[in-house]
Design a protein around this motif. Structure first.
Motif, mmCIF file in Angstrom:
data_model
loop_
_atom_site.group_PDB
_atom_site.id
_atom_site.type_symbol
_atom_site.label_atom_id
_atom_site.label_comp_id
_atom_site.label_asym_id
_atom_site.label_seq_id
_atom_site.Cartn_x
_atom_site.Cartn_y
_atom_site.Cartn_z
ATOM 1 N N ALA A 106 0.878 -1.207 0.100
ATOM 2 C CA ALA A 106 0.085 0.018 0.162
ATOM 3 C C ALA A 106 0.942 1.131 -0.004
ATOM 4 C CB ALA A 106 -0.963 -0.084 1.182
ATOM 5 N N ALA A 107 1.863 1.448 0.763
ATOM 6 C CA ALA A 107 2.779 2.490 0.829
ATOM 7 C C ALA A 107 3.589 2.714 -0.347
ATOM 8 C CB ALA A 107 3.846 2.207 2.065
ATOM 9 N N MET A 108 4.154 1.732 -0.909
ATOM 10 C CA MET A 108 4.519 1.508 -2.198
ATOM 11 C C MET A 108 3.861 2.343 -3.272
ATOM 12 S SD MET A 108 6.967 -1.506 -3.370
ATOM 13 C CE MET A 108 6.021 -2.556 -4.405
ATOM 14 N N ARG A 109 2.633 1.830 -3.300
ATOM 15 C CA ARG A 109 1.606 2.307 -4.425
ATOM 16 C C ARG A 109 1.340 3.852 -4.195
ATOM 17 N NH1 ARG A 109 -2.706 -1.137 -3.316
ATOM 18 N NH2 ARG A 109 -1.170 -2.948 -3.533
ATOM 19 N N THR A 110 1.128 4.199 -2.839
ATOM 20 C CA THR A 110 1.076 5.549 -2.468
ATOM 21 C C THR A 110 2.144 6.457 -3.005
ATOM 22 O OG1 THR A 110 -0.240 4.770 -0.724
ATOM 23 C CG2 THR A 110 -0.031 7.077 -0.830
ATOM 24 N N ARG A 111 3.231 6.053 -2.504
ATOM 25 C CA ARG A 111 4.386 6.790 -2.862
ATOM 26 C C ARG A 111 4.674 6.844 -4.464
ATOM 27 N NH1 ARG A 111 8.559 4.491 1.293
ATOM 28 N NH2 ARG A 111 10.207 5.415 -0.018
ATOM 29 N N ALA A 112 4.504 5.682 -5.129
ATOM 30 C CA ALA A 112 4.761 5.706 -6.469
ATOM 31 C C ALA A 112 3.708 6.907 -7.138
ATOM 32 C CB ALA A 112 4.482 4.450 -7.089
ATOM 33 N N ALA A 113 2.477 6.666 -6.669
ATOM 34 C CA ALA A 113 1.355 7.686 -7.242
ATOM 35 C C ALA A 113 1.866 9.325 -6.965
ATOM 36 C CB ALA A 113 -0.015 7.491 -6.607
ATOM 37 N N GLU A 114 2.396 9.406 -5.839
ATOM 38 C CA GLU A 114 3.134 10.729 -5.380
ATOM 39 C C GLU A 114 4.032 11.498 -6.213
ATOM 40 O OE1 GLU A 114 2.146 10.196 -0.532
ATOM 41 O OE2 GLU A 114 4.166 10.627 -1.216
ATOM 42 N N LEU A 115 4.789 10.152 -6.625
ATOM 43 C CA LEU A 115 5.989 10.695 -7.518
ATOM 44 C C LEU A 115 5.451 10.984 -8.908
ATOM 45 C CD1 LEU A 115 8.624 7.822 -6.557
ATOM 46 C CD2 LEU A 115 9.051 10.201 -6.323
ATOM 47 N N PHE A 116 4.471 10.076 -9.502
ATOM 48 C CA PHE A 116 4.064 10.530 -10.711
ATOM 49 C C PHE A 116 3.295 11.640 -10.575
ATOM 50 C CE2 PHE A 116 4.475 5.724 -11.565
ATOM 51 C CZ PHE A 116 5.423 5.854 -12.218
ATOM 52 N N ALA A 117 2.732 12.052 -9.634
ATOM 53 C CA ALA A 117 1.989 13.251 -9.524
ATOM 54 C C ALA A 117 2.976 14.399 -9.550
ATOM 55 C CB ALA A 117 1.206 13.313 -8.261
ATOM 56 N N ARG A 118 4.040 14.359 -8.726
ATOM 57 C CA ARG A 118 4.989 15.569 -8.883
ATOM 58 C C ARG A 118 5.630 15.547 -10.322
ATOM 59 N NH1 ARG A 118 10.048 14.453 -4.886
ATOM 60 N NH2 ARG A 118 11.155 15.754 -6.310
ATOM 61 N N LEU A 119 5.644 14.347 -11.144
ATOM 62 C CA LEU A 119 6.282 14.433 -12.354
ATOM 63 C C LEU A 119 5.110 15.188 -13.363
ATOM 64 C CD1 LEU A 119 8.407 11.361 -12.909
ATOM 65 C CD2 LEU A 119 9.148 13.723 -12.520
ATOM 66 N N GLY A 120 3.991 15.022 -12.918
ATOM 67 C CA GLY A 120 2.737 15.474 -13.719
ATOM 68 C C GLY A 120 2.605 14.488 -14.785
#
Lengths: 499, 337
Positions: free
Chosen positions: A117-131
């Motif tokens: 779950a944490a892995m998924r959330t953090r990956a999603a955050e990274l992609f959001a940061r990259l837009g």
């Protein structure tokens, strides 16, 4: 200027007798995109590998924030905050995007269980940061190369990379994908990351980068603000050297057209390639790595099938995808990868030399040891192959002598058309000159020679005519008298369609 | 630098000799210590047992040298036996016709293997494990649990007729003739040069004009036909066609090929060593049976030999590889763009 983030000073690296880098310097600043340009073989990739910790420099220093940095492996580079994005990223195809990003450092729960779950959330955050919009749960298999690069960039950010090295990232991308990649690169740059951008596409270099470093023959040439340079000036500095007199091309009068290629197309590799090579002519096929030159020669030779077009040898059409028929018709190909394609390394010099003409050596269908040995010995002697015994595996020979065995094996078939793909790559200067003399002699004897080469001096010194490919298409056909470094380089980078 | 390499190469070149010596040693020691091994009857049985294995091992040697394998051979043998039995029951009474039809069937079954492997690019291990089950299943579909045993005695005795003045079955001449054919193809014809080339490096072989796919296809056809021939012999020798004829024989064949010095990774091996290994395994098994070695122990011994056969040549190969690596890693890295 403030203190550079990363400094390379006096860096040298040799492989055996070949000096790949000599006394190279480079300064990267935080918040700056810096371009590194040079011809094939200028040493860019070696430099990248040193930054990635793959190779250690023989001499010179690397420093980060003014402190010396010792990189004894890729892990060190990662720990120092240097991330490298390659032209073709290597992801684990059956793992999810998130798992790829956190490979080897997965977030954990109790009992060392992976916290998906944490892995998924953090990956999603990274992609959001990259837009960018990427599903962290989808498997990496089937991602476009552009998306794979974004996964690698996300990984780099999650590692708090301060230096992002991009080694020809746009070579396989479409226009829109390049735009998206550049948007990401600009936002990282503006957030304080130092970006090192390596590319052959000058429009991209000028669009993204503030400063440009030019390399040539493993040496640093210049570093200047992009605004003070023009494309022509960059090209001039990339190739600016004398074509040495070591190329003994004799003047010959072209004879009959021997190799006629028309409309040759292989989807995804090259499109509508048409040209002719005459008897006694050496025609060079120039272009950047990945432009489709080797693919064209493989298709002509029948190792790969083509989807459209035809190949005529002395007016007779060659069957599609039939190498044996091409050899019988008088075609020979000295391939690009000597160790994988040119030779069967485990077999003897003799067996390798005789392999393409094993049928014609047979008497009444049978091969006799004596005939095989004397045939191999004749050619080994003619090309001055230095081998212990002809029955030794060809793997025991030096690179230059291996290349001579490849040449011997094809010259023994008495070809009428000879295609050589990077004939002098990775061999020493002396053997190089011998190979050039040999090609010149063959042309004088009426053989039609098609030479694929990434070395401009070789191309300009040897060729009667220079064909240039760019992204799977022929972009120029330049006669010897008008061919120079700039005209070839411009056509190879798609800057100009020379006549 | 090339001296140790040359020495190892010479040692490898004599793997055939090692197997031949082992064969002689086992035969001599057996004859001296085990009652009956010296008798002509013993050798008659060894040869009878070795004939089908040798017939199948001939094409198998070539296939393994190209880097492939055919595990369906025993099932092709079984299916051939079933179909031949069914044809006989249905009124095909000419032996030459039965043999011809069997060979055609075997060739067709091999062609199916070859088509999947070369046409669709599937691994031969997976394809022939599949057809191992498929062909055996079809053998049961054709014949069920029945055994066809009422062949004319002239047929069944002629198949195992000894050579005049000896106890050795004349079929050994057929095997010898075929062995010569396969040995010439492998060692003295252009095709054979291509087989070694593609077994070592299929890509380089293709660049030298070797038609890798077509050659492999025909090898699988040959393997099917030779397995069918072994099936005909099997039927006549035991005067019995059953669906389970030759079950498990593929392992005996592969064991002999590997013990004979053929590399499971392809590219290395010779036919002489394989034939010596077929004989060695046959003599050993029969001699131990005569010595009243329990069946379990026999299985353990043949199993160990199989392991040794793979490990032996590969240890030598690994040494060679290591030497090669040491030589080539250092100076040949070239700088690229």
């Amino acid at each position: 200027m403030p203190t550079p983030l990363l400094t390379l000073d006096g860096v040298s690296k040799s492989f055996g007798a070949v000096a790949a880098l000599q006394d190279v310097r480079l300064e990267l600043h935080a918040g700056e995109a810096h371009a590194l340009v040079g011809e094939n073989g200028a040493g860019k990739s070696t430099l990248v590998k040193i930054l990635a910790g793959v190779h250690g420099p023989d001499a010179g220093t690397i420093s980060l924030d003014g402190r010396p940095l010792q990189l004894s492996g890729p892990a060190d580079a990662r720990a120092a905050g240097i991330a490298v994005i390659y032209q073709e990223p290597t992801l684990f195809p059956d793992l999810s995007v998130a798992e790829n990003i956190f490979m080897g450092r997965q977030p954990l729960r109790s009992l060392r269980r992976v916290d998906y779950a944490a892995m998924r959330t953090r990956a999603a955050e990274l992609f959001a940061r990259l837009g960018v919009r990427l599903d962290p749960d989808r498997p990496a298999r089937g991602l476009s190369i552009a998306d794979q690069q974004l996964v690698e960039i996300a990984k780099a950010i999650s590692l708090d990379a301060r230096v992002l090295v991009m080694d020809e990232p746009t070579a396989a991308l479409s226009g829109i994908e390049v735009e998206r990649l550049f948007a990401v690169a600009r936002s990282l740059r503006d957030a304080g990351t130092a970006v090192l951008f390596i590319s052959h596409r000058f429009d991209e270099v000028f669009a993204l980068c503030q400063r440009i470093t030019i390399m040539r023959d493993g040496r640093w040439v210049s570093t200047d603000p992009a605004g003070t340079l023009t494309v022509d000036e960059v090209v001039r500095r990339m190739v600016g050297r004398e074509v040495s007199a070591m190329y003994p091309k004799q003047d010959t009068t072209p004879g009959d057209p021997l190799l006629q290629v028309s409309g040759l197309t292989r989807h995804g590799s090259f499109t509508d390639v048409t040209f002719t090579v005459h008897a006694g002519e050496i025609v060079a096929l120039a272009g950047l790595v990945g432009a489709g030159r080797s693919e064209v020669s493989r298709a002509i030779f029948g190792v790969d099938r083509h989807d459209a077009g035809e190949v005529l040898l002395d007016g007779v059409r060659l069957p599609n995808g039939d190498t044996a028929a091409a050899i019988r018709a008088g075609l020979a190909l000295v391939p690009e990868d000597r160790r994988q394609q040119g030779l069967v390394m485990e077999l003897s010099v003799e067996r390798n030399t005789n392999l393409p003409r094993r049928w014609s050596l047979a008497r009444a269908g049978l091969l006799f040891g004596g005939a095989e040995r004397s045939a191999a010995a004749t050619w080994a002697q003619r090309l001055q192959v230095k081998a212990g015994r002809l029955t030794d595996p060809v793997s025991t020979l030096s690179g230059g002598n291996q290349q001579k065995v490849v040449l011997a094996k094809w010259l023994a078939t008495a070809p009428r058309v000879l295609i050589v793909d990077e004939p002098t790559r990775g061999i020493d200067v002396g053997t190089k000159a011998e190979v050039h003399r040999l090609l010149s002699q063959l042309a004088a004897d009426g053989v039609a020679v098609l030479m694929v080469s990434s070395e401009l001096p070789e191309v300009l010194g040897m060729a009667d005519r220079v064909l240039v490919m760019h992204e799977g298409r022929l972009t120029a056909d330049i006669p010897r008298t008008r061919a120079d470094e700039q005209s070839v380089m411009l056509a190879a980078t798609g800057q100009a369609a020379a006549a | 630098m090339s001296e140790p390499v040359a020495r190892i190469r010479r040692a490898l070149g004599t793997w055939d000799a090692v197997v031949l010596l082992a064969l002689v040693a086992v035969a001599v020691v057996g004859a001296l210590t085990i009652e009956g091994v010296a008798s002509p009857r013993f050798w008659r049985f060894v040869v009878l047992e070795a004939i089908p294995i040798a017939l199948i091992a001939l094409p198998m040697t070539l296939i393994v040298i190209t880097g492939e394998i055919d595990l369906s051979v025993a099932s092709v043998l079984g299916l051939t036996c079933s179909v031949m039995g069914q044809l006989w029951v249905s009124g095909v009474t000419s032996l030459p016709v039965l043999i011809l039809l069997s060979l055609l069937l075997g060739g067709a079954l091999g062609a199916v293997n070859g088509l999947f492997i070369t046409g669709f690019g599937l691994p031969s291990l997976a394809v022939t494990i599949g057809t191992l089950a498929l062909y055996r299943g079809l053998a049961y579909v054709v014949l069920g649990d029945r055994a066809v045993a009422n062949y004319p005695t002239t047929w069944t005795t002629s198949a195992i007729q000894p050579l005049p003045g000896t106890t050795i079955p004349w079929m050994i001449l057929v095997v010898a003739a075929l062995a010569v054919v396969f040995a010439v193809v492998l060692h003295a014809m252009p095709i054979g040069r291509g087989l070694y080339a593609m077994g070592n490096n299929a890509e380089a072989a293709r660049f030298a004009g070797v038609d890798v796919r077509l050659t492999k296809f025909w090898l699988f056809v040959a393997s099917g036909a030779m397995s069918a021939l072994a099936g005909v012999f099997w039927t006549l020798r035991f005067a019995s066609a059953r669906a389970d004829n030759g079950s498990g024989l593929e392992l005996a064949v592969v064991a002999a090929v590997l013990l004979g010095g053929v590399s499971i990774f392809g590219g290395r091996g010779a036919l002489l060593g394989v034939l010596a290994a077929v004989a060695l395994l046959g003599v050993l098994r029969n001699a131990l049976q005569l010595a009243y070695v329990p069946a379990n122990t026999l299985t353990v011994i043949t199993g160990s030999l199989l392991i040794a056969s793979v490990v032996g040549p590969n240890v030598a190969g690994m040494l060679r590889e290591r030497l090669r690596r040491r030589r080539t890693t250092a100076p040949t890295v070239s700088p690229s763009s």
